[in-house]
Write a protein that holds these residues in place. Structure first.
Motif, PDB file in Angstrom:
ATOM      1  N   TYR A 153      32.407  33.443  30.583  1.00  0.00           N
ATOM      2  CA  TYR A 153      32.906  34.467  30.098  1.00  0.00           C
ATOM      3  C   TYR A 153      33.730  34.262  28.990  1.00  0.00           C
ATOM      4  O   TYR A 153      35.077  33.945  28.960  1.00  0.00           O
ATOM      5  CB  TYR A 153      34.004  35.155  31.208  1.00  0.00           C
ATOM      6  CG  TYR A 153      33.368  35.661  32.366  1.00  0.00           C
ATOM      7  CD1 TYR A 153      32.377  36.972  32.336  1.00  0.00           C
ATOM      8  CD2 TYR A 153      33.600  34.992  33.595  1.00  0.00           C
ATOM      9  CE1 TYR A 153      31.943  37.273  33.427  1.00  0.00           C
ATOM     10  CE2 TYR A 153      33.023  35.541  34.570  1.00  0.00           C
ATOM     11  CZ  TYR A 153      32.108  36.628  34.512  1.00  0.00           C
ATOM     12  OH  TYR A 153      31.387  37.244  35.819  1.00  0.00           O
ATOM     13  N   HIS A 195      37.011  36.320  27.680  1.00  0.00           N
ATOM     14  CA  HIS A 195      38.102  35.964  28.700  1.00  0.00           C
ATOM     15  C   HIS A 195      39.316  35.115  28.215  1.00  0.00           C
ATOM     16  O   HIS A 195      38.908  34.105  27.700  1.00  0.00           O
ATOM     17  CB  HIS A 195      37.918  35.741  30.072  1.00  0.00           C
ATOM     18  CG  HIS A 195      36.960  36.838  30.785  1.00  0.00           C
ATOM     19  ND1 HIS A 195      36.908  36.917  32.076  1.00  0.00           N
ATOM     20  CD2 HIS A 195      36.419  37.890  30.161  1.00  0.00           C
ATOM     21  CE1 HIS A 195      36.068  37.866  32.637  1.00  0.00           C
ATOM     22  NE2 HIS A 195      35.740  38.693  31.301  1.00  0.00           N
ATOM     23  N   HIS A 223      40.668  40.539  30.358  1.00  0.00           N
ATOM     24  CA  HIS A 223      40.527  39.823  31.538  1.00  0.00           C
ATOM     25  C   HIS A 223      41.199  38.379  31.373  1.00  0.00           C
ATOM     26  O   HIS A 223      40.749  37.791  30.353  1.00  0.00           O
ATOM     27  CB  HIS A 223      39.210  39.669  31.956  1.00  0.00           C
ATOM     28  CG  HIS A 223      38.628  40.867  32.193  1.00  0.00           C
ATOM     29  ND1 HIS A 223      38.991  41.922  33.222  1.00  0.00           N
ATOM     30  CD2 HIS A 223      37.504  41.815  31.618  1.00  0.00           C
ATOM     31  CE1 HIS A 223      38.324  43.085  33.272  1.00  0.00           C
ATOM     32  NE2 HIS A 223      37.345  42.689  32.534  1.00  0.00           N
ATOM     33  N   SER A 259      43.510  41.869  35.285  1.00  0.00           N
ATOM     34  CA  SER A 259      43.007  42.895  34.628  1.00  0.00           C
ATOM     35  C   SER A 259      43.781  43.976  34.447  1.00  0.00           C
ATOM     36  O   SER A 259      44.499  44.530  35.323  1.00  0.00           O
ATOM     37  CB  SER A 259      41.458  43.301  35.305  1.00  0.00           C
ATOM     38  OG  SER A 259      40.727  42.183  35.575  1.00  0.00           O
TER      39      SER A 259
END
Length: 261
Positions: A60, A63, A79, A107
């Motif tokens: 990710y 993120h 996130h 989140s």
């Protein structure tokens, strides 16, 4: 299990690959604190966080990450993974299997997935949208807090009396005097035992975001509540109160609120 919950399990396993070979072994140890204080960091802390960060970046890349050892990377992302690779480094150094790896996903501004892992005991306490569970090898069991109507019947815990300031210590002492049993030295493992239904309340102070973020989803998914010492949302002042039964929370807050003055 949701996608992010499954990924938290992967991250915990990657951290364990680093920490377990170093537990009860020679482990480079440094003191991060100034003269007259002791705040240890080890090769296990740094190596485990680095391993987790590599996996997050690969899976990710958009993120963010906040970690105890390597700071912030995109902390304003939608996130954000919040990491404490070895919570309870003092226990780790002493060879006591009460340290944990804490992994949280924040989140929309709040922790939604949390993992409390104790790899030496083979335990992973996971909380998130699909519920709370204890994973041990191939076995999974649900986590559920237990009812406790009165503080006089409660088993409570904190890290150590030394973490409290003068007013906070007075508040904790009053709560402890009312409780059935108090235990020290468990660090984040105490919150896992609360979610498992073995401990009824944990109160601490001086916690950083990586100390408490993973605890909230685990405790809440197991049916408990986590607040500050005034009964409001955890606000970053470092004071945490986790309970399995809200009835003892209200009783404990009578004393704990005084410790915030």
């Amino acid at each position: 299990m949701t996608e992010y919950e499954s990924f938290a399990v992967e991250l915990a396993a990657a951290a364990a690959d680093v920490t377990l070979p170093l537990f009860r072994a020679d482990n480079a140890e440094e003191n991060k604190a100034g003269p007259g204080a002791f705040d240890p960091v080890t090769e296990a802390d740094r190596g485990a966080e680095a391993a987790i960060r590599r996996l997050i970046a690969a899976r990710y890349p958009d993120h963010g990450v906040i970690g105890e050892e390597y700071g912030e990377d995109r902390p304003d992302a939608e996130h954000v993974w919040i990491l404490d690779p070895v919570d309870g480094t003092r226990a780790f150094i002493a060879g006591l299997p009460l340290w944990t790896t804490l992994i949280a996903l924040r989140s929309a501004g709040r922790p939604t997935v949390g993992a409390i892992a104790q790899p030496y005991l083979g335990e992973l306490f996971l909380g998130g949208p699909s519920g709370a569970r204890l994973i041990r090898g191939d076995q999974t069991r649900p986590l559920r807090v237990r009812p406790c109507a009165a503080l006089t019947d409660a088993v409570i815990a904190t890290t150590a009396p030394e973490i409290f300031t003068g007013p906070e210590l007075g508040a904790w002492t009053q709560v402890m005097a009312a409780a059935r049993l108090a235990r020290y030295g468990c660090d984040a493992y105490a919150y896992a035992m609360l979610a498992l239904g073995r401990i009824d309340m944990v109160a601490e102070t001086g916690l950083k975001i990586w100390d408490w973020s993973a605890l909230i989803p685990v405790v809440e998914a197991a049916g408990g509540e986590v607040t500050d010492w005034r009964g409001g949302p955890v606000n970053g002042d470092g004071r945490i109160l986790a309970v399995g039964d809200v009835r003892i929370r209200d009783q404990a807050l009578v004393a704990l609120r005084r410790g915030t003055n």
